[in-house]
Motif scaffolding. Structure first.
Motif, short mmCIF file in Angstrom:
data_model
loop_
_atom_site.label_atom_id
_atom_site.label_comp_id
_atom_site.label_asym_id
_atom_site.label_seq_id
_atom_site.Cartn_x
_atom_site.Cartn_y
_atom_site.Cartn_z
N GLU A 13 0.87 -1.14 0.20
CA GLU A 13 0.08 0.12 0.07
C GLU A 13 0.95 1.35 -0.08
O GLU A 13 0.52 2.19 -0.81
CB GLU A 13 -0.81 -0.06 1.33
N GLY A 42 2.65 1.77 -3.28
CA GLY A 42 1.70 1.81 -4.20
C GLY A 42 1.14 3.53 -4.25
O GLY A 42 1.11 4.20 -5.33
N ALA A 43 1.07 3.95 -3.14
CA ALA A 43 0.89 5.51 -2.80
C ALA A 43 2.17 6.27 -3.49
O ALA A 43 1.89 7.42 -4.21
CB ALA A 43 0.86 5.74 -1.49
N LYS A 50 2.05 5.91 -7.19
CA LYS A 50 0.95 6.63 -7.72
C LYS A 50 1.40 8.08 -7.72
O LYS A 50 0.88 9.02 -8.92
CB LYS A 50 -0.34 6.26 -7.00
N GLN A 96 0.67 3.29 -12.13
CA GLN A 96 -0.34 2.69 -11.32
C GLN A 96 0.49 1.41 -10.90
O GLN A 96 1.31 0.71 -11.58
CB GLN A 96 -1.68 2.12 -12.03
N THR A 100 -5.19 -3.57 1.10
CA THR A 100 -4.71 -2.74 0.24
C THR A 100 -5.93 -2.04 -0.44
O THR A 100 -6.96 -2.56 -0.42
CB THR A 100 -3.82 -3.30 -0.90
N GLU A 141 -7.12 2.04 -5.33
CA GLU A 141 -6.27 3.28 -5.79
C GLU A 141 -4.86 2.82 -5.79
O GLU A 141 -4.14 3.53 -6.74
CB GLU A 141 -6.70 4.48 -5.08
N ASN A 142 -4.40 2.11 -5.13
CA ASN A 142 -2.93 2.05 -4.81
C ASN A 142 -2.29 0.73 -5.38
O ASN A 142 -1.05 0.78 -5.74
CB ASN A 142 -2.22 2.56 -3.57
#
Length: 195
Positions: free
Chosen positions: A47, A50-51, A54, A59, A99, A102-103
């Motif tokens: 997570e 991923g943030a 992003k 992605q 998770t 979005e991330n």
């Protein structure tokens, strides 16, 4: 955690330079991610990564193998998928619960999903908002093993509005990998359900 996130900032820069849209984590650690708490800790790292990815304009996604279909707390060595109990939560479910879409999205490897004793169509239904790409492969030649229902998988894939699928021939040493590649290409080109 901080080191991983920092490393992925550099990796994101490289992916942006190459013009990529996705940055996919290809696997979890081989050991140390077995219990539900360990899977949650790993998911937290996904997570955070991923943030970060992003924020760099890409992605972030995760690519499964068969071990993510093992039950938390059970031995997830390669041979154990066929004898493991089915009671409890699968690692992949805990990962998805911990998770956000979005991330962290999912590039589902259909071969390893089947080898993990799960149905790719069911996963495409269950995680329609998470699966954004498919990793297509078979034991040696696409369509040759008879284990994978490509037609149903691609029908659901397209019904979900998806477009990205990646083909892999996992053979680098047989000496006949180009023959296997050619046979796989012929199979794909013969499939009227693949756009």
């Amino acid at each position: 955690k901080d080191k991983i996130v920092e490393d992925f900032k550099i990796i994101s820069e490289d992916h942006n330079t190459l013009g990529c849209q996705y940055l996919i984590q290809p696997m979890m650690p081989v050991t140390g991610v077995d219990t539900e708490d360990q899977v949650k800790a790993f998911s937290e790292i996904l997570e955070l990564t991923g943030a970060s990815v992003k924020a760099a304009g890409l992605q972030f996604g995760y690519h499964n193998h068969n071990m993510e279909y093992c039950i938390c707390g059970q031995n997830r060595q390669m041979g154990d998928i066929f004898t493991r109990p089915k009671e409890g939560k699968m690692l992949i479910d805990v990962m998805m619960e911990n998770t956000t879409p979005e991330n962290v999205v999912w590039e589902m490897d259909i071969y390893w999903t089947v080898m993990g004793q799960n149905d790719p169509v069911e996963m495409l239904t269950k995680y329609a908002n998470r699966i954004k790409a498919l990793h297509i492969k078979d034991r040696c030649i696409l369509g040759d093993s008879g284990m994978i229902n490509y037609k149903k998988i691609f029908e659901k894939f397209y019904a979900n509005g998806l477009q990205y699928h990646f083909i892999e021939i996992e053979d680098t040493t047989s000496g006949i990998q180009m023959d296997r590649l050619e046979a796989s290409a012929k199979f794909l080109n013969s499939c009227d359900f693949i756009k």
